[in-house]
Each structure stands twice: as structure tokens, then as C-alpha cells.
Write a protein that holds these residues in place. Sequence first.
Motif, mmCIF file in Angstrom:
data_model
loop_
_atom_site.group_PDB
_atom_site.id
_atom_site.type_symbol
_atom_site.label_atom_id
_atom_site.label_comp_id
_atom_site.label_asym_id
_atom_site.label_seq_id
_atom_site.Cartn_x
_atom_site.Cartn_y
_atom_site.Cartn_z
ATOM 1 N N SER A 25 0.821 -1.208 0.000
ATOM 2 C CA SER A 25 0.000 0.000 0.000
ATOM 3 C C SER A 25 0.859 1.264 0.000
ATOM 4 O O SER A 25 1.809 1.382 0.778
ATOM 5 N N PHE A 26 0.502 2.197 -0.861
ATOM 6 C CA PHE A 26 1.149 3.518 -0.949
ATOM 7 C C PHE A 26 0.176 4.563 -0.444
ATOM 8 O O PHE A 26 -0.996 4.572 -0.822
ATOM 9 N N ASP A 27 0.678 5.473 0.417
ATOM 10 C CA ASP A 27 -0.197 6.466 1.038
ATOM 11 C C ASP A 27 -0.136 7.844 0.374
ATOM 12 O O ASP A 27 -0.752 8.798 0.847
ATOM 13 N N THR A 67 4.881 8.542 1.114
ATOM 14 C CA THR A 67 6.140 7.797 1.160
ATOM 15 C C THR A 67 6.292 6.912 -0.067
ATOM 16 O O THR A 67 5.400 6.113 -0.380
ATOM 17 N N GLY A 68 7.424 7.039 -0.766
ATOM 18 C CA GLY A 68 7.715 6.163 -1.888
ATOM 19 C C GLY A 68 8.428 4.902 -1.414
ATOM 20 O O GLY A 68 8.849 4.793 -0.254
ATOM 21 N N TRP A 69 8.574 3.940 -2.314
ATOM 22 C CA TRP A 69 9.235 2.673 -2.002
ATOM 23 C C TRP A 69 10.223 2.313 -3.105
ATOM 24 O O TRP A 69 9.938 2.508 -4.297
ATOM 25 N N ARG A 114 0.282 -2.784 -11.481
ATOM 26 C CA ARG A 114 0.439 -1.403 -11.014
ATOM 27 C C ARG A 114 -0.725 -0.558 -11.510
ATOM 28 O O ARG A 114 -1.006 -0.509 -12.714
ATOM 29 N N ILE A 156 0.028 4.939 -9.222
ATOM 30 C CA ILE A 156 1.396 4.727 -8.747
ATOM 31 C C ILE A 156 2.325 4.846 -9.946
ATOM 32 O O ILE A 156 2.130 4.187 -10.959
ATOM 33 N N SER A 205 6.211 5.778 -6.491
ATOM 34 C CA SER A 205 5.534 6.696 -5.579
ATOM 35 C C SER A 205 4.103 6.898 -6.052
ATOM 36 O O SER A 205 3.745 6.551 -7.177
ATOM 37 N N HIS A 263 -0.233 6.734 -4.788
ATOM 38 C CA HIS A 263 -1.147 6.131 -3.815
ATOM 39 C C HIS A 263 -1.892 4.973 -4.467
ATOM 40 O O HIS A 263 -2.058 4.920 -5.685
ATOM 41 N N GLN A 306 -2.387 0.490 -4.451
ATOM 42 C CA GLN A 306 -1.731 -0.769 -4.127
ATOM 43 C C GLN A 306 -0.900 -1.261 -5.306
ATOM 44 O O GLN A 306 -1.403 -1.390 -6.428
ATOM 45 N N PRO A 326 10.872 1.378 2.278
ATOM 46 C CA PRO A 326 10.334 2.737 2.108
ATOM 47 C C PRO A 326 11.428 3.794 2.167
ATOM 48 O O PRO A 326 12.542 3.547 2.639
#
Length: 200
Positions: free
Chosen positions: A78-80, A83-85, A95, A99, A123, A125, A127, A158
Amino acid sequence: MEVQTRHTPTFGVARVVLSAGEAVQADAEAKVASSFGLGESKQARGARGRGPTVFTAPAEGGWVDLAPRHPGDVYALSFDGRTGWSVARNVVLARPPTIRSDETWPPLQSLFGADSGFLEHFSGHGQLVLASAGPVDALTLERGEVITVSPGFLVAYPDSLQCRLRAIDPAGPQSVRTGEGLELDFAGPGTVLVQARRHA
């Protein structure tokens, strides 16, 4: 978009449930089945024109079942929107358009130099659906806590984590493309996702 998983952690399948007009991008070969009427369009990429497929739901909504080529788990990250991953290359199964892939993200360029490394940055928001070679473990680090991870087992981490790439043996063979001969040191706070099996 909603992600439902089954047959985990050995032979994971992700069902991506889409509302009217929603879309998700994935490899066409990952499609197991879908609801009737789901739209499919190929995206051109590179000189050969091969790219991912975009699956789009009709007015009544729909779903698509996706499975990786190899046995293992599927994991919805999950992306909020804040915060990127950084994610291991070639583990993204699906994807959404919310995102984005950040191909020139400066910290990864600092990590790998001009070469294309074994990580990519995302990055936004929503999933991001990942495919791992084994069950996914979440290693939670407190502030100031440091661990070392082998690149072959890394799934994602993250932006909140500090990361350092180093050679196991400075005199030995090393590759930033595969992670051979390298290790990653992480300092908290944050969570590192690792897989219980190395990709073949």
C-alpha cells in the motif's frame, strides 16, 4: 481498486477488482482469467514495441486474476501518497495508474551511479502488487537500529529508511545489476520487506 489474494504463500494469485473505468497495468502473460468485457490494450515500449497490458473495467466494473511465472507469494504493497518505495526489479505484478515509476529518482542514482541497478522506485497512492519467490517477511526497524540484507532476498523498502550499498569482499566480483557480491545496510525507522526464497 481492491486486491484479493489466494493460494498464498506457495502459488499466489492476485484478483484485482476494478470499479467502472478503473485500470491496472500488468504483463499480459500474467493473466489467468478475467470477468467478461474487461478491456485489454497493449502499451508500446522500447525499440521492439513490447510493453505491459492495461486492463480496464467496463461500466459495470470487473476483475482480473494475475499470477507470476514462478511459484511464490503475491503481496499488495500500500502507498499512502506521501512515502515512496524502492522495489526489487522484476517483482511488480500489477500497477495502477495512481502509482508511478520514478526512473531518475536521485537516491537510487546515488546508490548505483549511471548504471541500471537491481532496484526501481515507485511513488503515489494505491496498491502495487508484488510477486515474491517465497513468503514475504516484514522486518521492522526502530530508530537507529541497523540490519544487513542480501539483495537476492530483498523485496522492497520505504524512503524513511537509510540505505547503504557495500561490497562483501572489495576484491571479489560485484554487479549493481544483479546484486552479486553486494549487501545492503538499512538504518531505521521503517520496515524492510524480504522474501523467504531467493529468485532463481
